[in-house]
Design a protein around this motif. Sequence first.
Motif, PDB file in Angstrom:
ATOM      1  N   GLU A 117     -90.545  77.028  17.060  1.00 35.48           N
ATOM      2  CA  GLU A 117     -91.563  76.666  16.071  1.00 35.48           C
ATOM      3  C   GLU A 117     -90.945  76.056  14.817  1.00 35.48           C
ATOM      4  O   GLU A 117     -91.631  75.380  14.056  1.00 35.48           O
ATOM      5  N   GLU A 118     -89.658  76.308  14.620  1.00 32.62           N
ATOM      6  CA  GLU A 118     -88.980  75.858  13.398  1.00 32.62           C
ATOM      7  C   GLU A 118     -88.004  74.702  13.641  1.00 32.62           C
ATOM      8  O   GLU A 118     -87.813  73.860  12.783  1.00 32.62           O
ATOM      9  N   VAL A 119     -87.367  74.701  14.809  1.00 36.25           N
ATOM     10  CA  VAL A 119     -86.224  73.817  15.060  1.00 36.25           C
ATOM     11  C   VAL A 119     -86.466  72.944  16.290  1.00 36.25           C
ATOM     12  O   VAL A 119     -86.667  73.451  17.389  1.00 36.25           O
ATOM     13  N   ASP A 120     -86.446  71.626  16.078  1.00 31.05           N
ATOM     14  CA  ASP A 120     -86.631  70.653  17.154  1.00 31.05           C
ATOM     15  C   ASP A 120     -85.309  70.330  17.870  1.00 31.05           C
ATOM     16  O   ASP A 120     -85.309  70.066  19.059  1.00 31.05           O
ATOM     17  N   TRP A 121     -84.227  70.283  17.113  1.00 31.76           N
ATOM     18  CA  TRP A 121     -82.890  69.970  17.617  1.00 31.76           C
ATOM     19  C   TRP A 121     -81.895  70.692  16.724  1.00 31.76           C
ATOM     20  O   TRP A 121     -82.163  70.907  15.543  1.00 31.76           O
ATOM     21  N   TYR A 122     -80.741  71.057  17.291  1.00 29.39           N
ATOM     22  CA  TYR A 122     -79.699  71.661  16.468  1.00 29.39           C
ATOM     23  C   TYR A 122     -78.332  71.406  17.074  1.00 29.39           C
ATOM     24  O   TYR A 122     -78.190  71.081  18.260  1.00 29.39           O
ATOM     25  N   GLY A 123     -77.330  71.569  16.218  1.00 26.22           N
ATOM     26  CA  GLY A 123     -75.948  71.492  16.661  1.00 26.22           C
ATOM     27  C   GLY A 123     -75.046  72.051  15.575  1.00 26.22           C
ATOM     28  O   GLY A 123     -75.447  72.155  14.415  1.00 26.22           O
ATOM     29  N   PHE A 124     -73.847  72.443  15.974  1.00 24.64           N
ATOM     30  CA  PHE A 124     -72.818  72.828  15.005  1.00 24.64           C
ATOM     31  C   PHE A 124     -71.907  71.620  14.853  1.00 24.64           C
ATOM     32  O   PHE A 124     -71.277  71.188  15.820  1.00 24.64           O
ATOM     33  N   LEU A 125     -71.868  71.055  13.642  1.00 24.05           N
ATOM     34  CA  LEU A 125     -71.134  69.814  13.403  1.00 24.05           C
ATOM     35  C   LEU A 125     -70.001  70.046  12.416  1.00 24.05           C
ATOM     36  O   LEU A 125     -70.163  70.793  11.439  1.00 24.05           O
ATOM     37  N   PRO A 126     -68.864  69.372  12.630  1.00 19.83           N
ATOM     38  CA  PRO A 126     -67.809  69.420  11.616  1.00 19.83           C
ATOM     39  C   PRO A 126     -68.348  68.837  10.304  1.00 19.83           C
ATOM     40  O   PRO A 126     -69.188  67.932  10.313  1.00 19.83           O
ATOM     41  N   GLU A 127     -67.866  69.357   9.188  1.00 21.34           N
ATOM     42  CA  GLU A 127     -68.383  68.899   7.899  1.00 21.34           C
ATOM     43  C   GLU A 127     -68.214  67.394   7.710  1.00 21.34           C
ATOM     44  O   GLU A 127     -69.078  66.735   7.124  1.00 21.34           O
ATOM     45  N   ALA A 128     -67.142  66.819   8.227  1.00 20.72           N
ATOM     46  CA  ALA A 128     -66.942  65.369   8.121  1.00 20.72           C
ATOM     47  C   ALA A 128     -68.060  64.616   8.846  1.00 20.72           C
ATOM     48  O   ALA A 128     -68.512  63.567   8.382  1.00 20.72           O
ATOM     49  N   GLU A 129     -68.512  65.154   9.972  1.00 21.19           N
ATOM     50  CA  GLU A 129     -69.614  64.523  10.712  1.00 21.19           C
ATOM     51  C   GLU A 129     -70.915  64.617   9.915  1.00 21.19           C
ATOM     52  O   GLU A 129     -71.688  63.662   9.876  1.00 21.19           O
ATOM     53  N   VAL A 130     -71.143  65.760   9.281  1.00 20.00           N
ATOM     54  CA  VAL A 130     -72.319  65.896   8.421  1.00 20.00           C
ATOM     55  C   VAL A 130     -72.257  64.833   7.325  1.00 20.00           C
ATOM     56  O   VAL A 130     -73.243  64.152   7.056  1.00 20.00           O
ATOM     57  N   GLY A 131     -71.095  64.664   6.719  1.00 24.70           N
ATOM     58  CA  GLY A 131     -70.920  63.639   5.682  1.00 24.70           C
ATOM     59  C   GLY A 131     -71.248  62.248   6.188  1.00 24.70           C
ATOM     60  O   GLY A 131     -71.890  61.467   5.481  1.00 24.70           O
TER      61      GLY A 131
END
Length: 172
Positions: free
Chosen positions: A132-146
């Motif tokens: 109900e809250e999350v359509d997609w998720y992943g654990f990403l390295p901070e550089a990838e988030v950047g």
Amino acid sequence: MSSADEILDIVDENDEVVGQARRGDAYDRGLRHRCAFIQVRDAEGRLFVHRRTATKLVFPSLYDMFVGGVVGAGETYDEAALREAEEELGVSGLPRPDFLFKFLYDDGVAGRTWWSAVYEVRCEVPVNPQVEEVDWYGFLPEAEVGRRLGVWEWVPDGLAAYSRLRAYRGLG
């Protein structure tokens, strides 16, 4: 009870409770309330990132680098941080998130303003996020988030919290 019917404490510019209102009314009328933002890292130090569902009351279908949500009436920030993290990640027995700082978020346009307590926690068990809250998720390295900051459409309050968290950590 729908999330719009949840009762929230309404607070002033000093984060003092001045009343209560239904969540939907708080959003519709631009009433200041409280939220908890929890940055979640896995055992490898990667950040939990997700896209919100299209049915969310605020910022539907946008990406976020925090889990969290509103603080219920009579609830503390610390209680809300643990509750929200466990609910959104679909885990139990999570360590109590560590409080880092608090700031007043104000979008300056749509009347959206809330006190925002920022936390961090490490989650070393498999997650099963709420559909109900999350359509997609992943654990990403901070550089990838950047790299994704200018590409994906992010929740504005999460971006504000992320920017402040990077400054808090001396990362600019």
